[in-house]
Design an enzyme around this catalytic site. Structure first.
Site, PDB file in Angstrom:
ATOM      1  N   GLY A 105      29.808  27.872  54.545  1.00 56.21           N
ATOM      2  CA  GLY A 105      28.751  28.409  54.008  1.00 56.21           C
ATOM      3  C   GLY A 105      27.395  28.339  55.009  1.00 56.21           C
ATOM      4  CB  SER A 106      26.243  28.486  57.784  1.00 58.56           C
ATOM      5  OG  SER A 106      27.492  29.241  57.991  1.00 58.56           O
ATOM      6  NE  ARG A 107      18.662  32.664  57.806  1.00 60.28           N
ATOM      7  CZ  ARG A 107      17.429  32.303  57.194  1.00 60.28           C
ATOM      8  NH1 ARG A 107      17.524  31.904  55.700  1.00 60.28           N
ATOM      9  NH2 ARG A 107      16.541  32.292  58.130  1.00 60.28           N
ATOM     10  CG  MET A 111      28.259  33.826  58.149  1.00 54.84           C
ATOM     11  SD  MET A 111      28.896  32.873  59.522  1.00 54.84           S
ATOM     12  CE  MET A 111      27.302  31.901  59.452  1.00 54.84           C
TER      13      MET A 111
END
Length: 216
Positions: free
Chosen positions: A185-187, A97
């Site tokens: 912000g990430s995954r 993301m």
């Protein structure tokens, strides 16, 4: 519509924006500089507001489908050794993301939460190979009717400083409903049994609650 996890930040940001907007008009006399500063402040506020947006999505419940838990780009599809819970080979699908994506995490399938654990950690960029084992993260396992146990992992990125996870062991969860949030912000990694049919390809754009990641 905004996610509840953004309420405090949105209130502080909006208040700060109004105060700064009034202050700049009092202390900056050059009209060009004034407009530039005001537009910059407005841009920053809009960026914060869009980050916490929570669009309503109708989810077609289907136990034969695993849906995308988040919006983003598919960056990993590979067989790996999952060392925390299963301790065996699994099929991993990862969705990255960016800060402009919707950051709501949704349950990828209906079922019962079997495992939920938070891990403090580093803030490597979310696409770093070691991010899934060294970054701040949560690991959640859902026992599903058709796929058995599947695991998803929320992973903080370089900007993300807080992961929100609503899953608790024993909970009955419904596909597509709110499972948490990752700020800035990430995954998310998904782990399936070997042999699961994956319906996405690398670099595909996933839409949380809509895109079918895997089928039975």
């Amino acid at each position: 519509m905004f996610h509840k996890e953004g309420a405090k930040i949105i209130l502080i940001s909006t208040t700060t924006f109004v105060v700064l907007l009034l202050s700049t008009s009092m202390f900056i006399t050059n009209e060009w500089i004034l407009k530039s500063v005001q537009l910059t402040l407005l841009f920053l506020l809009v960026m914060i507001l869009q980050f916490f947006r929570n669009p309503k999505r109708e989810v077609a419940l289907n136990d034969d489908h695993i849906i995308a838990p988040v919006d983003g780009k598919v960056v990993v599809i590979e067989e790996v050794f999952e060392s925390e819970y299963f301790k065996d080979q699994r099929l991993q699908v990862s969705i990255f993301m960016s800060p402009i994506n919707v950051h709501v995490t949704r349950y990828a399938a209906s079922g019962i939460i079997k495992f939920s654990k938070y891990h403090p950690g580093k803030y490597l960029v979310a696409w770093h190979p070691k991010a899934s084992t060294e970054n701040e993260r949560t690991t959640v396992v859902i026992d599903t009717p058709k796929f058995g146990e599947i695991l998803y992992r929320q992973i903080a990125g370089a900007l993300a400083k807080r992961i929100v996870n609503y899953a608790e062991p024993g909970m009955k969860v419904v596909q597509g409903t709110d499972a948490g949030f990752i700020k800035f912000g990430s995954r998310v990694d998904l782990y399936f049994p070997i042999g699961t049919k994956i319906n996405v390809k690398l670099n595909d754009k996933a839409v949380g609650g809509k895109t079918i990641i895997a089928t039975k």
